[in-house]
Design a protein around this motif. Structure first.
Motif, short mmCIF file in Angstrom:
data_model
loop_
_atom_site.label_atom_id
_atom_site.label_comp_id
_atom_site.label_asym_id
_atom_site.label_seq_id
_atom_site.Cartn_x
_atom_site.Cartn_y
_atom_site.Cartn_z
N SER A 189 22.59 -10.69 20.08
CA SER A 189 22.57 -10.46 21.53
C SER A 189 22.90 -9.00 21.86
CB SER A 189 23.55 -11.40 22.24
OG SER A 189 24.90 -11.00 22.03
N LEU A 190 23.64 -8.34 20.97
CA LEU A 190 23.97 -6.93 21.17
C LEU A 190 22.82 -6.01 20.75
CD1 LEU A 190 27.65 -6.72 19.84
CD2 LEU A 190 26.86 -7.15 22.17
N GLY A 191 21.91 -6.55 19.93
CA GLY A 191 20.77 -5.75 19.51
C GLY A 191 20.54 -5.67 18.02
N ALA A 192 21.31 -6.39 17.23
CA ALA A 192 21.09 -6.39 15.78
C ALA A 192 19.76 -7.08 15.46
CB ALA A 192 22.23 -7.09 15.07
N THR A 193 18.96 -6.46 14.62
CA THR A 193 17.71 -7.06 14.15
C THR A 193 17.99 -8.08 13.06
OG1 THR A 193 16.56 -4.99 14.62
CG2 THR A 193 15.43 -6.56 13.20
N GLU A 194 19.00 -7.76 12.24
CA GLU A 194 19.35 -8.61 11.10
C GLU A 194 20.87 -8.66 10.98
OE1 GLU A 194 18.43 -8.83 6.26
OE2 GLU A 194 18.12 -6.96 7.38
N VAL A 195 21.38 -9.82 10.54
CA VAL A 195 22.81 -9.99 10.29
C VAL A 195 22.99 -10.40 8.83
CG1 VAL A 195 24.91 -11.24 10.89
CG2 VAL A 195 23.25 -10.65 12.68
N ILE A 196 23.83 -9.66 8.10
CA ILE A 196 24.10 -9.95 6.69
C ILE A 196 25.56 -10.36 6.55
CG2 ILE A 196 24.18 -9.02 4.35
CD1 ILE A 196 22.07 -7.02 5.11
N LEU A 197 25.81 -11.42 5.78
CA LEU A 197 27.17 -11.84 5.49
C LEU A 197 27.72 -11.08 4.30
CD1 LEU A 197 26.86 -15.70 5.98
CD2 LEU A 197 27.89 -14.03 7.54
N ILE A 198 28.99 -10.87 4.29
CA ILE A 198 29.63 -10.00 3.31
C ILE A 198 29.42 -10.48 1.88
CG2 ILE A 198 31.89 -11.13 3.40
CD1 ILE A 198 31.26 -7.34 3.25
N ASP A 199 29.44 -11.80 1.64
CA ASP A 199 29.27 -12.31 0.28
C ASP A 199 27.91 -11.95 -0.28
OD1 ASP A 199 31.80 -13.38 0.35
OD2 ASP A 199 31.15 -15.42 0.80
N ASP A 200 26.88 -12.00 0.54
CA ASP A 200 25.54 -11.61 0.09
C ASP A 200 25.47 -10.11 -0.15
OD1 ASP A 200 24.63 -14.26 0.31
OD2 ASP A 200 24.18 -13.98 2.45
#
Length: 325
Positions: A189-200
Motif C-alpha cells: 500500500s506504500l508502494g512496494a512492488t515486491e516484499v521479501i521475507l528475511i529468511d528467504d
C-alpha cells in the motif's frame, strides 16, 4: 510543565515517567519553543533505558525531534510565533529533548518550517523522514535513474516506510525487506512492488557474492542484512546505510566493491550542515511529499511513550509514532 523524564533512582536503576518539571529559561542566542508535536525514534528508545552511547546526563527528557512555535527568543534569527523544526545535534541526547511542553535550543539548531507543510506533518517525517530524504538524495546524486530497482531494508520502520513511499512516488521499483510476515499488504500500500521475507533473503549468506538483483539499497539495520544486501547490488550500484537496529558490525568482503564497483555511503542526519537539512525539508514539503503520512503514523500522548519504547526496542513497531503535546 509536563515532560517525559528518564532518571536514576537511589539504587542507580533507570526509571521513566511523565512528571511536572520547571520550564526552561531562554538564554542568549537561544529560542524557547512551545512544542506542538514530537516523535519517537530508535535513539529515543535507547535513551529511555540509559544507553551510555546516547545519554549520560540524568534526569533527562527524551525526544530528538520537535516542531512547534517560537514562544520566546533571544536571537535575531527567529521571531515569536514563527513555526520551527529541530532534529539532531544534541537534542534529546544530553540536552533535554522534545517530549515536553517547552524546549529551549540554540537558535543555530532550528529551521523555519516550510510554509507548505504543517507542524504535524513535518514531525511525522522527523529524523526518520529527514534521513530517508538524505539517503534518496545520495542515490539520485550518484546517478540512479527512474525505474531503477531499490531494496529497502527495515521497511516497516520509520526510515524504511517513508523511503518506500517516496521512492515509489519518484518512479523507482521498490523491493521491501521485512521480518514481519503480516505486513505484505501494508508495504504494498506504500508502494512496494515486491516484499521479501528475511529468511528467504538470507539464503546463501556464506557466499562472497550473489546474483545482481538491485540497482541500489537503502539500509537502516546494518549487520548481516547489510552485508547480504551488498552482495546483490548490480554493477556501479549504490548502497546507503543509516542505522544499526540489527547490529553495528559489518562483516563483508571486498569483491562487490572491486568487481562490481559499488559504493557504500554513510548517512548522518544529526550533524549534517543546516543548509543540507533545509533543502531536504523543502523536498519533503514539496515534490517529494507523500500522501500516506497518516497511514504510517500512530498518534500518542506523553503517557503512552513508555509502551511505545518497548515496541521499538523489541522490533515490534511499525511506521511512525507521533506525539501530540
Amino acid at each position: 510543565m509536563k515532560a517525559f523524564v528518564v532518571e536514576k533512582n537511589k539504587n542507580d536503576e533507570i526509571i521513566s515517567s511523565v512528571k511536572d518539571v520547571q520550564k526552561p529559561i531562554c538564554n542568549e542566542n537561544e529560542i524557547l519553543i512551545k512544542v506542538e508535536y514530537s516523535s519517537l525514534n530508535y535513539k529515543d528508545a535507547l535513551s529511555s533505558i540509559g544507553h551510555s552511547g546516547v545519554t549520560r546526563n540524568f534526569p533527562h527528557i527524551t525526544g530528538v525531534d520537535v516542531s512547534g512555535t517560537v514562544y520566546e527568543t533571544k536571537s535575531p534569527i527567529f521571531k515569536i510565533g514563527q513555526n520551527v523544526v529541530v532534529t539532531g545535534y544534541d537534542l534529546g541526547m544530553n540536552s533535554d529533548g522534545g517530549h515536553c511542553e517547552f524546549v529551549k535550543v540554540p537558535a543555530s539548531w532550528a529551521i523555519p518550517t516550510p510554509d507548505s507543510i504543517s507542524n504535524k506533518d513535518i514531525m511525522i517525517y522527523g529524523t526518520a523522514g529527514l534521513t530517508s530524504a538524505l539517503s534518496i538524495n545520495e542515490l539520485i546524486n550518484n546517478g540512479l535513474q527512474e525505474h531503477s530497482s531499490v531494496l529497502v531494508t527495515g521497511s516497516t520502520g520509520g526510515v524504511g516506510s517513508i523511503s518506500v513511499a517516496i521512492l515509489n512516488k519518484l518512479g523507482f521499483k521498490v523491493t521491501a525487506l521485512t521480518t514481519k510476515k503480516d505486513k505484505d499488504n501494508f508495504l504494498k500500500s506504500l508502494g512496494a512492488t515486491e516484499v521479501i521475507l528475511i529468511d528467504d533473503f538470507m539464503q546463501n549468506k556464506q557466499k562472497p557474492m550473489l546474483k545482481e538483483n538491485f540497482d541500489a539499497v537503502i539500509d537502516s539495520v546494518g549487520g548481516e542484512i547489510l552485508a547480504q544486501a551488498i552482495k546483490q547490488v548490480k554493477y556501479d550500484g549504490i548502497v546507503t546505510c543509516c542505522g544499526l537496529t540489527a547490529s553495528y558490525e559489518l562483516n563483508t568482503n571486498v569483491f562487490p566493491f572491486i568487481l562490481r564497483g559499488i559504493r557504500l555511503i554513510g548517512i548522518d542526519s544529526v550533524e549534517c550542515k543546516i543548509e543540507k537539512k533545509q533543502k531536504a525539508w523543502e523536498k519533503l514539503a514539496g515534490k517529494w511529499k507523500i500522501e500516506c503520512l497518516d497511514a504510517i503514523t500512530k498518534e500518542i500522548s506523553l503517557e503512552e511513550i513508555k509502551e511505545a519504547y518497548e515496541k521499538l526496542l523489541s522490533g515490534k513497531a511499525t511506521g511512525r509514532y507521533l506525539i501530540k503535546i
